[in-house]
Design a protein around this motif. Structure first.
Motif, PDB file in Angstrom:
ATOM      1  N   MET A  40       1.134  -1.123   0.057  1.00 26.46           N
ATOM      2  CA  MET A  40      -0.280   0.327  -0.181  1.00 26.46           C
ATOM      3  C   MET A  40       0.509   1.120   0.466  1.00 26.46           C
ATOM      4  O   MET A  40       1.692   1.137  -0.097  1.00 26.46           O
ATOM      5  CB  MET A  40      -1.019   0.114   1.350  1.00 26.46           C
ATOM      6  CG  MET A  40      -1.796  -1.247   2.068  1.00 26.46           C
ATOM      7  SD  MET A  40      -3.065  -1.444   0.289  1.00 26.46           S
ATOM      8  CE  MET A  40      -3.124  -3.085  -0.407  1.00 26.46           C
ATOM      9  N   THR A  41       0.345   1.938   0.275  1.00 22.32           N
ATOM     10  CA  THR A  41       1.305   3.856  -0.623  1.00 22.32           C
ATOM     11  C   THR A  41       1.325   4.135   0.936  1.00 22.32           C
ATOM     12  O   THR A  41       2.194   4.890   1.334  1.00 22.32           O
ATOM     13  CB  THR A  41       0.503   4.273  -0.967  1.00 22.32           C
ATOM     14  OG1 THR A  41      -0.893   5.066  -0.018  1.00 22.32           O
ATOM     15  CG2 THR A  41      -0.084   5.061  -2.576  1.00 22.32           C
ATOM     16  N   SER A  42       0.623   3.642   2.192  1.00 21.84           N
ATOM     17  CA  SER A  42       1.123   3.761   3.400  1.00 21.84           C
ATOM     18  C   SER A  42       0.329   2.749   4.197  1.00 21.84           C
ATOM     19  O   SER A  42      -0.505   2.382   4.214  1.00 21.84           O
ATOM     20  CB  SER A  42       0.202   5.250   3.778  1.00 21.84           C
ATOM     21  OG  SER A  42      -0.283   5.188   5.122  1.00 21.84           O
ATOM     22  N   ALA A  43       1.088   2.572   5.819  1.00 24.00           N
ATOM     23  CA  ALA A  43       0.819   1.342   6.388  1.00 24.00           C
ATOM     24  C   ALA A  43      -0.820   1.916   6.885  1.00 24.00           C
ATOM     25  O   ALA A  43      -0.684   1.391   8.119  1.00 24.00           O
ATOM     26  CB  ALA A  43       1.701   1.697   7.641  1.00 24.00           C
ATOM     27  N   ALA A  44      -1.074   3.096   6.527  1.00 25.24           N
ATOM     28  CA  ALA A  44      -2.431   3.520   7.634  1.00 25.24           C
ATOM     29  C   ALA A  44      -3.361   3.592   6.041  1.00 25.24           C
ATOM     30  O   ALA A  44      -3.974   4.338   6.299  1.00 25.24           O
ATOM     31  CB  ALA A  44      -2.240   4.780   8.179  1.00 25.24           C
ATOM     32  N   CYS A  45      -3.016   3.165   5.419  1.00 20.06           N
ATOM     33  CA  CYS A  45      -3.782   3.384   4.232  1.00 20.06           C
ATOM     34  C   CYS A  45      -5.203   2.217   4.577  1.00 20.06           C
ATOM     35  O   CYS A  45      -5.467   1.043   5.783  1.00 20.06           O
ATOM     36  CB  CYS A  45      -3.630   2.138   2.887  1.00 20.06           C
ATOM     37  SG  CYS A  45      -4.072   1.877   1.577  1.00 20.06           S
ATOM     38  N   PRO A  46      -6.437   3.244   5.070  1.00 21.45           N
ATOM     39  CA  PRO A  46      -7.870   2.971   5.191  1.00 21.45           C
ATOM     40  C   PRO A  46      -8.232   1.939   4.320  1.00 21.45           C
ATOM     41  O   PRO A  46      -9.482   1.537   5.002  1.00 21.45           O
ATOM     42  CB  PRO A  46      -8.097   4.208   5.250  1.00 21.45           C
ATOM     43  CG  PRO A  46      -7.843   4.993   4.594  1.00 21.45           C
ATOM     44  CD  PRO A  46      -6.135   4.695   4.583  1.00 21.45           C
ATOM     45  N   TRP A  49       5.543  -4.836   2.963  1.00 22.65           N
ATOM     46  CA  TRP A  49       6.051  -3.142   3.578  1.00 22.65           C
ATOM     47  C   TRP A  49       7.373  -3.168   3.150  1.00 22.65           C
ATOM     48  O   TRP A  49       7.601  -2.026   2.747  1.00 22.65           O
ATOM     49  CB  TRP A  49       5.463  -3.043   4.906  1.00 22.65           C
ATOM     50  CG  TRP A  49       4.562  -3.199   5.003  1.00 22.65           C
ATOM     51  CD1 TRP A  49       3.792  -4.049   6.228  1.00 22.65           C
ATOM     52  CD2 TRP A  49       2.728  -2.306   5.092  1.00 22.65           C
ATOM     53  NE1 TRP A  49       2.365  -4.252   6.387  1.00 22.65           N
ATOM     54  CE2 TRP A  49       2.066  -3.125   5.576  1.00 22.65           C
ATOM     55  CE3 TRP A  49       2.674  -1.129   3.811  1.00 22.65           C
ATOM     56  CZ2 TRP A  49       1.477  -2.112   5.000  1.00 22.65           C
ATOM     57  CZ3 TRP A  49       1.953  -0.725   3.948  1.00 22.65           C
ATOM     58  CH2 TRP A  49       0.560  -1.269   4.330  1.00 22.65           C
ATOM     59  N   GLU A  50       7.945  -4.182   2.846  1.00 19.71           N
ATOM     60  CA  GLU A  50       9.384  -3.844   2.658  1.00 19.71           C
ATOM     61  C   GLU A  50       9.235  -4.471   1.106  1.00 19.71           C
ATOM     62  O   GLU A  50       9.208  -5.753   0.124  1.00 19.71           O
ATOM     63  CB  GLU A  50      10.249  -5.097   3.274  1.00 19.71           C
ATOM     64  CG  GLU A  50      10.142  -4.176   4.277  1.00 19.71           C
ATOM     65  CD  GLU A  50      10.772  -2.989   4.718  1.00 19.71           C
ATOM     66  OE1 GLU A  50      12.078  -2.398   3.579  1.00 19.71           O
ATOM     67  OE2 GLU A  50      10.214  -2.258   5.411  1.00 19.71           O
ATOM     68  N   PRO A  51      10.240  -3.552   0.260  1.00 17.89           N
ATOM     69  CA  PRO A  51      10.582  -2.528   0.008  1.00 17.89           C
ATOM     70  C   PRO A  51       9.219  -1.343   0.227  1.00 17.89           C
ATOM     71  O   PRO A  51       8.211  -2.255  -0.605  1.00 17.89           O
ATOM     72  CB  PRO A  51      11.509  -2.054  -1.074  1.00 17.89           C
ATOM     73  CG  PRO A  51      10.792  -3.131  -2.122  1.00 17.89           C
ATOM     74  CD  PRO A  51      10.217  -4.426  -1.165  1.00 17.89           C
ATOM     75  N   PRO A  52       9.637  -0.755   0.177  1.00 21.30           N
ATOM     76  CA  PRO A  52       8.350   0.696   0.857  1.00 21.30           C
ATOM     77  C   PRO A  52       8.151   1.032  -0.710  1.00 21.30           C
ATOM     78  O   PRO A  52       8.898   0.983  -1.396  1.00 21.30           O
ATOM     79  CB  PRO A  52       8.603   1.145   2.197  1.00 21.30           C
ATOM     80  CG  PRO A  52      10.452   1.129   2.214  1.00 21.30           C
ATOM     81  CD  PRO A  52      10.731   0.029   1.720  1.00 21.30           C
ATOM     82  N   TRP A  53       6.828   1.273  -0.810  1.00 18.89           N
ATOM     83  CA  TRP A  53       6.454   1.866  -1.706  1.00 18.89           C
ATOM     84  C   TRP A  53       7.014   3.452  -1.954  1.00 18.89           C
ATOM     85  O   TRP A  53       6.412   4.118  -1.051  1.00 18.89           O
ATOM     86  CB  TRP A  53       4.965   2.046  -2.067  1.00 18.89           C
ATOM     87  CG  TRP A  53       4.266   2.420  -3.457  1.00 18.89           C
ATOM     88  CD1 TRP A  53       3.921   2.017  -4.377  1.00 18.89           C
ATOM     89  CD2 TRP A  53       4.135   3.978  -3.370  1.00 18.89           C
ATOM     90  NE1 TRP A  53       3.715   2.834  -4.868  1.00 18.89           N
ATOM     91  CE2 TRP A  53       3.491   4.077  -4.491  1.00 18.89           C
ATOM     92  CE3 TRP A  53       4.050   4.781  -2.668  1.00 18.89           C
ATOM     93  CZ2 TRP A  53       2.940   5.193  -5.492  1.00 18.89           C
ATOM     94  CZ3 TRP A  53       3.193   6.652  -2.819  1.00 18.89           C
ATOM     95  CH2 TRP A  53       3.155   6.381  -4.520  1.00 18.89           C
TER      96      TRP A  53
END
Length: 110
Positions: free
Chosen positions: A56-62, A91-95
């Motif tokens: 996801m673009t962020s770990a907090a993706c709703p 989550w690895e590698p980060p987007w």
């Protein structure tokens, strides 16, 4: 990566149907395909399962659950019935925005 914008391992006859299925999955936050946004990190087709790595673009993706459910639904339309579908969020590698297609970058005005 010939023929797909992400690493693909599996039978050639499933490459394009899987790509088409994943292109139908839209990230509702940006109204673009998860393939164009660069959320698909890889697909591996094994004898009994199809494994898809997404981020996801962020770990907090709703909307992570929505995207995963939609990916499973679309893949179910093209994957042989004797294969399980496993979508894993990593989550690895980060987007980063470098993963976006030229089409997505143009859409975003980058």
């Amino acid at each position: 990566m010939t023929g797909t914008p992400y690493p693909y391992q599996g039978p050639e006859e499933l490459r394009q149907p899987i790509l088409a299925a994943l292109r139908r999955v839209v990230d509702p936050e940006v109204a673009m395909s998860i393939v164009d946004v660069g959320l698909v990190y890889g697909v591996t087709v094994e004898a009994e399962r199809v494994k898809v790595l997404l981020t996801m673009t962020s770990a907090a993706c709703p909307v992570v659950d929505v995207i995963v459910d939609d990916a499973c639904t679309e893949l179910d339309k093209v994957v042989p019935v004797d294969q399980r579908i496993h979508v894993e969020v990593v989550w690895e590698p980060p987007w980063t925005t470098d993963r976006m297609s030229d089409r997505a970058k143009a859409f975003m005005g980058w």
